[in-house]
Design a protein around this motif. Structure first.
Motif, PDB file in Angstrom:
ATOM      1  N   UNK A  73       0.807  -1.218   0.000  1.00 29.43           N
ATOM      2  CA  UNK A  73       0.000   0.000   0.000  1.00 29.43           C
ATOM      3  C   UNK A  73       0.842   1.270   0.000  1.00 29.43           C
ATOM      4  N   UNK A  74       2.142   1.135   0.239  1.00 29.05           N
ATOM      5  CA  UNK A  74       2.982   2.337   0.181  1.00 29.05           C
ATOM      6  C   UNK A  74       3.619   2.474  -1.199  1.00 29.05           C
ATOM      7  N   UNK A 101       1.157   4.493   3.993  1.00 33.31           N
ATOM      8  CA  UNK A 101       0.211   3.738   3.170  1.00 33.31           C
ATOM      9  C   UNK A 101      -0.834   4.671   2.561  1.00 33.31           C
ATOM     10  N   UNK A 102      -1.183   4.403   1.314  1.00 37.79           N
ATOM     11  CA  UNK A 102      -2.211   5.197   0.641  1.00 37.79           C
ATOM     12  C   UNK A 102      -3.255   4.232   0.077  1.00 37.79           C
ATOM     13  N   UNK A 103      -4.058   3.648   0.984  1.00 38.37           N
ATOM     14  CA  UNK A 103      -4.961   2.582   0.528  1.00 38.37           C
ATOM     15  C   UNK A 103      -5.923   3.017  -0.578  1.00 38.37           C
ATOM     16  N   UNK A 125      -5.713   5.444  -2.814  1.00 39.56           N
ATOM     17  CA  UNK A 125      -5.033   5.718  -4.072  1.00 39.56           C
ATOM     18  C   UNK A 125      -4.578   4.427  -4.751  1.00 39.56           C
ATOM     19  N   UNK A 126      -3.996   3.523  -3.951  1.00 37.34           N
ATOM     20  CA  UNK A 126      -3.482   2.293  -4.557  1.00 37.34           C
ATOM     21  C   UNK A 126      -4.639   1.391  -5.017  1.00 37.34           C
ATOM     22  N   UNK A 127      -5.720   1.435  -4.259  1.00 34.51           N
ATOM     23  CA  UNK A 127      -6.891   0.657  -4.690  1.00 34.51           C
ATOM     24  C   UNK A 127      -7.383   1.157  -6.041  1.00 34.51           C
ATOM     25  N   UNK A 128      -7.412   2.486  -6.190  1.00 36.49           N
ATOM     26  CA  UNK A 128      -7.844   3.061  -7.466  1.00 36.49           C
ATOM     27  C   UNK A 128      -6.889   2.642  -8.583  1.00 36.49           C
ATOM     28  N   UNK A 129      -5.612   2.599  -8.226  1.00 33.92           N
ATOM     29  CA  UNK A 129      -4.607   2.183  -9.200  1.00 33.92           C
ATOM     30  C   UNK A 129      -4.858   0.735  -9.649  1.00 33.92           C
ATOM     31  N   UNK A 130      -5.164  -0.111  -8.653  1.00 31.33           N
ATOM     32  CA  UNK A 130      -5.412  -1.519  -8.982  1.00 31.33           C
ATOM     33  C   UNK A 130      -6.639  -1.662  -9.868  1.00 31.33           C
ATOM     34  N   UNK A 131      -7.609  -0.796  -9.617  1.00 27.51           N
ATOM     35  CA  UNK A 131      -8.820  -0.833 -10.440  1.00 27.51           C
ATOM     36  C   UNK A 131      -8.475  -0.427 -11.878  1.00 27.51           C
ATOM     37  N   UNK A 132      -7.669   0.663 -11.978  1.00 29.93           N
ATOM     38  CA  UNK A 132      -7.323   1.172 -13.303  1.00 29.93           C
ATOM     39  C   UNK A 132      -6.455   0.179 -14.079  1.00 29.93           C
ATOM     40  N   UNK A 159     -11.006  -5.711  -2.986  1.00 27.69           N
ATOM     41  CA  UNK A 159      -9.665  -5.583  -2.429  1.00 27.69           C
ATOM     42  C   UNK A 159      -9.686  -5.738  -0.907  1.00 27.69           C
ATOM     43  N   UNK A 160      -8.839  -6.594  -0.366  1.00 26.29           N
ATOM     44  CA  UNK A 160      -8.766  -6.799   1.073  1.00 26.29           C
ATOM     45  C   UNK A 160      -7.593  -6.009   1.649  1.00 26.29           C
ATOM     46  N   UNK A 161      -7.873  -4.988   2.470  1.00 24.77           N
ATOM     47  CA  UNK A 161      -6.768  -4.240   3.074  1.00 24.77           C
ATOM     48  C   UNK A 161      -6.258  -4.986   4.306  1.00 24.77           C
TER      49      UNK A 161
END
Ligand code: GTP
Length: 607
Positions: free
Chosen positions: A108-109, A142-144, A146-153, A162-164
């Protein structure tokens, strides 16, 4: 365990995103290991080898089974740990073939990195169910979101899937266990069908011979069964079998869907073909397909520092290759370095790891020559693969019937923060990259946006220090991955180094013609620096064919033996001078340069 209570999965991630830590937590939560966290040792259980611990990478895939109760039912979860470096993508792929699902772990970082992409694609190609997991959410950086959005994109993953978690503190890890049971399909295959056991890993045990890891695709395998290999047709009797829990635990049988180990009087590890399908003697089955064998792509000579150690070194190499079958071995000898072996590795990190294991586990003291890749030398009527500079033809020689030389190329991807894009492009261009392209990974447009750069680059350009340069020029932020992209015609030449007009075989290089001057000068200077002065003048030349591309001269050391002779003894003095001249000439005539081995080691080391 019936198949519907079994889940086979692996954890896939970029290096350092926390695979081993998560594996530990899963083993702990399911009660598979207790001692590790209580004991003094905090090292990750699955990373067994010392090299792995030191380098923080997983080299050899490890597999473990665990039991987990979920809504009143007990499940058997088989974790197949995968290595986390680009050189080992072959091991990743073979472990994936035994799974139905994969946990895609993203830090997440740091966000999505080069290997997150490649392992994701590999898992998707195999049709695995992917559970996206966002790790290290305990860290302040950690930027949960932002990174989640990245994973989506990037992956097209729904944010709700997504499981944090924090693999370190254990936060959220129970949800991972739940998701494994609920989302990953159970293996297919029926226990009453014919036996099919897919061999996906093997190791060597001094007493029991080869131990293979298998995933049972159908049927039941029992102790005492007579089995045969689809590949070699050889027959064996199963003497022991069981599950990895996480160490070997013998059982009476392995059912379809299960993953476990077997020992079956297999004497040599070369008999255990990764990707092979084992079946019962007398039964006809359709073997599993779609498996790529390991291909050695980086070759280097390994020599003992003390030539008397050769038999011992060769024995150590033999033993080590029993546990790492992807290394190929051939004998070779060099006038400068004596007897040695030419080894083939999956990549340069693989080579480093092997060398370190030789030193750590076998106390070997070795010198490794500059790595080369397999080149294709095409003649009118045949094509020869050459991975040793000594065997490379002199292309400039008009009598050589070489039509074309080709070199292996790879498709590389580099993920970096936008600010480093310029530096990265420069680096790639200076290594003969082509088809350079890039696009943004984040849609945010923030200044910290990350970019994926792709290019086609010769493998030979990335096997030595490309990765180190990439890291240092990007302050450690760049991540890198590549896949084979075939062969391409190339203008390659063999560079030789002459000391006192004699070629030094161990120093031969295969390089691109455009690098002739720069490499020639650099090496000639290096040689000049490390070779001790001789009693006579020594020309150091870098040559391509008959052309000298660089030259340095090592001036003679003057041993003034007349200094101690006092006046009057003219004849004696003359005689001494004569002797000295004679010895100089003699040395020159036989062309022998007094070169201590250390000088060689220095040259090869400073490469
Ligand atoms: P490779 O085997 O090299 O691919 O690494 P890996 O993916 O197995 O990573 P590993 O589990 O070794 O973790 C890498 C580093 O991150 C270690 O120093 C861990 O302690 C740390 N780490 C892993 N998970 C977490 C987490 O959830 N939070 C924090 N703060 N650190 C973590």
């Amino acid at each position: 365990y019936a198949c519907d209570r079994i889940r086979n999965f692996s954890i896939i991630a970029h290096i350092d995103h926390g695979k081993s830590t998560l594996a530990d937590r899963l083993l702990e939560l399911t009660g598979t290991i207790q001692t590790v966290s209580k004991g003094a040792s905090t090292q990750q259980f699955l990373d067994k080898l010392k090299v792995e611990r030191e380098r923080g990478i997983t080299v050899k895939a490890q597999t473990a089974s665990m039991f987990h109760a979920h809504e009143g039912q007990e499940y058997l979860l088989n974790l197949i740990d995968t290595p986390g470096h680009v050189d080992f993508s072959w091991e990743v792929s073979r472990s994936m073939s035994a799974c139905q699902g994969a946990l895609l772990l993203v830090d997440a970082t740091q966000g999505v990195q080069a290997q997150s992409l490649s392992v994701f694609h590999a898992a998707r190609e195999r049709g695995l169910t992917i559970i996206p997991v966002l790790n290290k959410i305990d860290l302040p950086a950690a930027q949960p979101e932002r990174i989640t959005a990245q994973m989506e994109a990037i992956f097209g993953i729904q944010p709700s899937e997504v499981l944090p978690i924090s693999a370190k503190t254990g936060q959220g890890v129970r949800d991972v266990l739940r998701a494994i049971v609920e989302r990953i399909p159970s293996p297919e295959g029926r226990p009453d069908d014919k036996l099919k056991a897919f061999l996906f890993d093997s190791s060597y045990d001094r007493y029991r011979g080869v131990i293979s890891l298998v995933s049972i695709q159908s049927g039941i395998l029992r102790k005492g069964d007579r089995i045969a290999s689809s590949h070699t047709k050889k027959k064996y009797e199963v003497t022991e079998l069981g599950i990895m829990h996480p160490e070997e635990v013998p059982t009476n049988d392995l059912h379809s869907g299960q993953v476990g180990y077997i020992a079956c009087n297999m004497k040599q590890s070369s008999e255990a073909h990764i990707g092979d399908t084992l079946h019962r003697v007398g039964e006809v089955i359709e073997p599993m397909t779609g498996f790529q064998p390991a291909k050695a792509m980086v070759f280097a000579g390994i020599y003992p520092i003390d030539s008397n150690d050769f038999p011992k070194l060769e024995e150590s190499i033999k033993r080590l290759t029993l546990t790492d079958r992807s290394v190929t071995v051939q004998r070779e000898s060099s006038t400068a370095l004596g007897q040695g072996n030419r080894l083939g590795f999956l990549g340069s990190l693989h080579m480093d790891v092997f060398r370190q294991r030789l030193e750590d586990e076998y106390d070997a003291n070795v010198i490794i020559t500059a790595p080369t890749v397999p080149f294709k030398v095409i003649y009118k009527d045949r094509t020869v693969l050459v991975s040793n500079p000594t065997d490379f033809p002199d292309v400039a020689d008009s009598t050589s019937k070489v039509r074309e030389i080709q070199e292996p190329i790879v498709k590389a991807s580099i993920i970096v923060p936008e600010v480093y894009v310029g530096d990265m492009m420069e680096l790639c261009f200076s290594h003969r990259a082509e088809e350079l392209d890039y696009r943004y990974l984040d849609t945010s447009g923030a200044s910290s946006s990350r970019v994926i750069l792709t290019c086609v680059i010769p493998l030979s350009e990335i096997v030595s220090d490309f990765f180190d340069k990439l890291k240092s020029r990007s302050s450690g932020f760049a991540s890198f991955d590549y896949e084979a992209a075939g062969y391409k015609r190339s203008d390659l030449v063999k560079m030789m180094f002459l000391l006192n007009n004699k070629p030094v075989d161990a120093l031969a290089l295969i390089i691109h013609r455009s690098a002739e001057q720069s490499v020639g000068r650099l090496w000639a200077k290096k040689l000049h620096k490390v070779i001790p002065r001789q009693l006579f003048e020594v020309p150091i030349q870098a040559v391509v064919g008959k052309k000298v591309v660089a030259r340095e001269t090592l001036s003679a050391m003057r041993a003034d033996v007349t200094a101690g002779l006092y006046g009057g003894h003219y004849e004696r003095k003359m005689k001494h001078l004569e002797n000295q001249k004679e010895s100089k000439r003699k040395m020159k005539r036989i062309g022998s340069v007094d070169l201590p081995q250390e000088a060689f080691f220095d040259i090869l080391r400073t490469k």
